[in-house]
Design an enzyme around this catalytic site. Structure first.
Site, PDB file in Angstrom:
ATOM      1  CB  SER B  44      -0.931  -0.067   1.073  1.00 35.76           C
ATOM      2  OG  SER B  44      -0.429  -0.123   2.401  1.00 35.76           O
ATOM      3  CE1 TYR B 174      14.127 -14.077   4.715  1.00 34.18           C
ATOM      4  CE2 TYR B 174      15.958 -12.881   5.632  1.00 34.18           C
ATOM      5  CZ  TYR B 174      15.436 -13.770   5.553  1.00 34.18           C
ATOM      6  OH  TYR B 174      15.681 -14.918   6.702  1.00 34.18           O
ATOM      7  NE  ARG B 175       9.925  -6.084   6.109  1.00 30.08           N
ATOM      8  CZ  ARG B 175      10.373  -5.713   5.298  1.00 30.08           C
ATOM      9  NH1 ARG B 175      11.675  -5.721   4.723  1.00 30.08           N
ATOM     10  NH2 ARG B 175       9.939  -4.509   4.786  1.00 30.08           N
ATOM     11  N   GLY B 239      22.943   3.780  -3.904  1.00 31.83           N
ATOM     12  CA  GLY B 239      22.169   4.061  -5.225  1.00 31.83           C
ATOM     13  C   GLY B 239      21.609   2.650  -5.525  1.00 31.83           C
ATOM     14  CG  ASP B 266       7.843  -0.062   0.761  1.00 27.87           C
ATOM     15  OD1 ASP B 266       8.180  -1.040   0.559  1.00 27.87           O
ATOM     16  OD2 ASP B 266       7.433   0.160   2.005  1.00 27.87           O
TER      17      ASP B 266
END
Lengths: 324, 324, 324, 324, 324, 324
Positions: B44, B174-175, B239, B266
């Protein structure tokens, strides 16, 4: 508001507004649900800062006769500024919205000052005969940009002050959101030519009059152009320079790690004027202005909430950072 | 929530949570007595940032049918994102607690997202036929980590998008607090192999697939591994780099003095996708992503509250820091 | 407050106050309309920090029997410190006002602690026989500056602790707003001569005793002067040095970008004492003190709200800045 | 957290949560941007209120070993409650969201407590042998509603307390959002039959067991049903009634103009238990419970932050409304 | 802002402002240092409330293209209102300052709405052909008071709506601070004569047209005067009455203990219109309006943040005041 | 602070403090984490309220020369009160903590005013010759309770005012937390005997002098006792009564729904004195006092932030509750 204007050393005249900002750091105006109120106006900022340093100061203006106008007058009066010549009127209070930036995102100022009570000030709103009791009148180039009647009022102020024989300091304070260089230049030129001291940012001199180049030359050029006025050119973090017809002075600015920029120029003016009222020599007065500006840069709000003791501490470069 | 999903240029799908943080700077979570609410979810965040730049964007998700879920949907809808395909359900809203650090004390994130309404999403919660009207589907590697039914939903989304012939961007994201590299690697590998663009942090490529070394080689390797997808590798302050099967590009990041880091990735995705939807060439799109990420880093919250005008200003390296 | 003092490993004794500061950053005390409350006192800061690390700690003091005094005791007890020997009394709570600075404007501390309930503490307010169960007593040079009866209480504490055969750590903590060097020097000298460990800031050693010069020499000199006590000299950002009669150690401080300075010295003491109670060697204990001080410097409030895990993380120089 | 549980007069056992509410009055949860944190749990509310009145109290529970869990334990420990038997575990902290109403709009409570660390408590999390040193165990009908292992833990607590020969008070506290009357009735019936005192709201007696009618008859009926337990029936603003097998008592409630309702029942229990621990006769204990509930109703938060002096003042119907 | 206006059931048109109020209760505007922001406008209040109840609603207006204008549009769009026909323009956002009273001190409203972007709306700012797709147009007597071009826009709206054959509801909403009865009466009279439903406060009917007396007679009189429109007269706490040409209805208002009055009339309109769009009979629609107004009166802000479920709950006079 | 005291109509003299209260409603002092600052002192409350109504007013006092003292002076000066005769000194600012109650829980005031700079005022701190220019001196029975030197100062003020021939109003203002009735009675009796007007609460007359009974009799008795002074007896919600040697007057108080009580008595005095300075007859002045007290009761803070217009509105019993 009880006291009378007699015996004021310094009189300033101009519009003061509510400055509305999102609370906290870095919050966007678009996303805020509340606004912090500060009171700000170039001329009242000068008045408050000088009054706090022990001088008799008056601020003349025009305010709406409602709670918002009273809030402004009280805030200024709190610090000892004489507000007896505020003209209470119908109309709205000018406001401006400030969103503080975080580099590379710039600070944004949205003015909502059109049609304010102050923008409708006229020459006969004020008791010009009271200039006689004063030593100094401080005006800025913001007021003539606000309306025709404001321009007339400023012209009248120049005429009357010169008639009364008191010194005039004039800070060009060019505001690109109020008028174009083409509109501003002739008027500011005309007014600067009647002042005792003209204060201007280096970049505005270039924008308005196309004058740039070696600083000493620029100072000399403006001194001639404005009928022998003492010229002060401010260069933000680089300090300030001045030519009084005899000598050229340059004083470096103090280094500030986290500067909160709005109001620093007014504080410089206040420090300069206070020192001149104290009969300090010009280079010391420039340094005093720099010191007051430096302290203002360490605090929120448009106004330098500073004591003499703090200025003197800084001038002695007292390195302590925790006093206990 | 009124509008239908037809004609959306971009569709994103994923969980959105309440992000709860102590107010003020540097306050510890353990010692706070109140919490500021922000709305955050990788997909979102992308949807809002792209919709703000003028694109037709939809966000598909699953929310509890209570005031907390409504708060989330309203916040996302406020910025123009179509929320008609939110599936309203029983259950709880995922939350996460963020305590912002102050080096050397790190920022801490405590997830409390297990058993959320969103984690129970299933393929038949969504009208896949509406993918036909869209141009682009954006997914992340967070969703498949949430539950088996979330994994099935993401697999279904890939299948249906490919069936509908629309482009898929996939950010590995990846968390480590949700699954181990051993659990994540095969699934992210499988999904990346079906995407048009795969975006990944350099460190995750190493953690998940043990791939490191010279960047150009890594890009080529991943391009082959993932069936010719355009590969974008992000390197935080260094970058981003990309290989589209023809050329390799590297664009440097903008320098930010006081970065507020959550949500920057995001925003990069959002800038990249928006530019690609605008048919900008890939290197320009990478720069656009960097610019949007840079602006996000200057503000609190997970979402880039930015306008096109501000991005373009930054791209022109406009050095003004106070606009008034 | 229920628990008894038996079996406490560490006992501290001293005054604790309300610390009142303007909310937000950089706000001036003169201009604020509200005050944030923190609880602070050199000795209770040590007590809380050590108790949080798992030790049995008691804090002895004197508090007014009113909501303000209860607030202080509750805050300290919350972290597991035994407060059973707080003497509840008539009188006022000491307060101090802190205005955080912004360089070059210094942080200002305004004490309003005269006539406090704590300043009227007397030897017979406390059950000295309970020192027998403890391992360590921590005192500071603030308490003897507060009043004659405070001085007597501290003298009594030294006598009783030595009688009970427990170690005494003494932090000189010279406060220029409470007494002059001429008043303080003989008393601090007398007390330091009865301690097991004496901790002092380098600048205080010079101010009080005129001792300066090569650090190793200073350490040796003080070691002899104070009857063989282990000497610890703190040098703010430069770290800490110590001489235990055998070896001289120096440990560098951790670098902190945005230090919030109040309470760092107490946290150093706490880390040092906790490590010594853990039987760590002196250089490791100095490092432990530095680490706890470093973490305190990253957070508001006087107290180090830190866990063992966080100290160990820092000691491993774990470079992660976002844990999620 | 230092102290041991030995010699506690009262032990309570149950889940405690963060209560999160919009700040200010009347704000909707859906529209809030921040949340105030309070700590609330029926059993810890009782523990804190009784400890504040000078009793030795312990609270046994299970908390996540993270900053949220620590915040809860600290808040409870602050008031002198022994928290040594909190079992630190993996998992989440239960939370609940409270939106205070404004008649005719009702107050809303949204529980988010499923899967909490506390809901996974088991009999062997706790050192039941320590019940031996206590006088009283307080339990509520909330805990058995949370999970099977919670039910087992409560059953174990009843068994062990009866084995240890200590009194048990049991507040039915039926929560319709946790289980149906059909689920709750047999279990609460079973547990009430093992208690020394059973406290129940009049409306719950009707909802759960279909028992209504003349209050004295109901009291007698429940007394027989629950093996001779002292029965206390609370009727909100009407007061409380009790039958101890010999006499029936009714005490009226105090009138409160602006009651803040959450936590009043727990405060009644606390006042009642404290008075019984003080060996006051039952009618006086009921009145003491009413007084503590009345004072709780005048303040925010779930916990009665009250002193003995204030209860006694109220019991004397001291009519002063401004003490200065 | 993505969606188009087609298929909207209800369209409203009018100015929306920032409402700025001191935080907390009873604080004076003159003494405040911050302001809470609410978004309010009679027509958008109606739009939001009806959209929240599930209808397709559009709000047409004119807003400044700056962060303030975007804040307004986002707030309205958040609740599902179509804002595609907002005309983005130069200029300022209208604001009004509200100081809530405390009887006998009255609530004060200070308008600062002159010269707003909205006050400069013109007929050709809007796509009148889109009225064809709608069922209902809602206008108020505030808009024609703002400026000549606003009056023209409202006249155009009436003409176009009648041409399109859609129903028009017109709430007289006489504002004494915007125009005199003599100015307002002929214009409101002219416009009311073209509406399907005219809603007016009883006191305004008297002020504007001098009509008073027995309510039924007044209703009949206005029905004739305004060409057979259904007349609804609101009487604050006394309820509302209506005559549709056949029957006269009176429905009593709900009793509210602590009413927060601003926005209640708009909520009444919203409830009435929503029910009529649901094809409920007129008396039920009046009751629905009363219920929505009652719920609005229990919450801050101008907008009824209410769900259908809550209205229905109230209509069943559900007496529960705590749902948990 | 610039203006001189000459030509003041009213002079007041006394201590002013910081009033520190928990923010929000009903929060306990013990549990708060921040404090709202108000400025309050019986005599400065009168001075501010009268100056706001257009009179020339001075307040004489003693303040610490630090940011806290400046905050107090600025707040009072903001409203137009002359503060030129504030004596700037060493020392602390008196404070008091107010916890607002919620019946039956009383409001609590904790004074922390001992040893304040003001409590050390002495006769020669003030330029008594300036009384000559004034019309009225207002004193209260609080000041003589603060210290011996305060008592001497008040005695001196009475002597000098009588010498200067100006009227003295004296409000007994008995404060039970400062002295006992036995201590206060002879001193207040002595001072009241030198005043032109004595104002006292009915309950204080009884507490101090044991005088009660029929009000008219009491008034006559006091009139004789105090050498013919006009006597005003205030009875809170019942209004005020007065005897001027000729007539007895009673004026009822205004009804206030949610009174915020602190400062109401001072506002009554201010209204009364302002009206007397306006040469209104005594009964009108009593009503004027009642009206100003009524308006104060509707707002937080100790000071009546009221305009003449608002008093006159209330006196006309204007029933409007929303002005827009």
């Amino acid at each position: 508001m009880s006291s009378t204007a007699t015996n004021c050393e310094l009189i300033t005249l101009g519009e003061t507004m509510w400055r509305l900002s999102p609370p906290g750091q870095h919050q966007r105006l678009e996303a805020t649900n509340s606004l912090d109120i500060q009171v700000g106006g170039a001329e009242s900022n000068v008045a408050v800062a000088v009054a706090r340093l022990g001088k008799q100061v008056a601020w003349w203006s025009r305010l709406p006769d409602n709670p918002l106008g009273r809030h402004v007058a009280q805030t200024i009066h709190a610090h000892g500024v004489n507000t007896a010549n505020v003209c209470w009127a119908e109309g709205r209070l000018g406001t401006y919205f400030v969103e503080f930036g975080n580099a590379p995102r710039p600070t944004q100022v949205i003015y909502d000052r059109a049609h304010s009570a102050a923008s409708q000030m006229q020459p006969n709103d004020f008791p010009w005969e009271q200039l006689l009791g004063a030593k100094w009148l401080h005006l800025t180039g913001i007021t003539p940009a606000l309306s025709q009647s404001c321009l007339q009022t400023v012209r009248c102020a120049f005429t009357e002050a010169n008639k009364a024989g008191i010194s005039i300091s004039f800070d060009l304070n060019y505001r690109a959101k109020l008028w174009t260089p083409a509109q501003a230049a002739p008027i500011l030129d005309e007014l600067a030519g009647q002042a005792s001291i003209v204060i201007a940012a280096q970049r505005d001199i270039k924008t308005l009059f196309g004058i740039e180049g070696e600083l000493e030359t620029v100072l000399h050029q403006l001194h001639s152009r404005w009928n022998g006025a003492t010229i002060v050119i401010t260069q933000s973090a680089k300090g300030a320079s001045s030519f009084d017809g005899h000598n050229t002075y340059h004083v470096p600015a103090f280094h500030i790690q986290n500067p909160i920029t709005i109001g620093a120029g007014d504080s410089f003016d206040a420090g300069l004027l206070c020192a001149l009222l104290d009969n300090k020599p010009l280079p010391d007065a420039l340094t005093y202005g720099n010191a007051l500006a430096a302290l203002k840069l360490t605090m929120p709000g448009d106004i330098a909430l500073v004591t003499r003791h703090e200025i003197e501490n800084l001038l002695q470069q007292n390195p302590t950072t925790l006093l206990r």
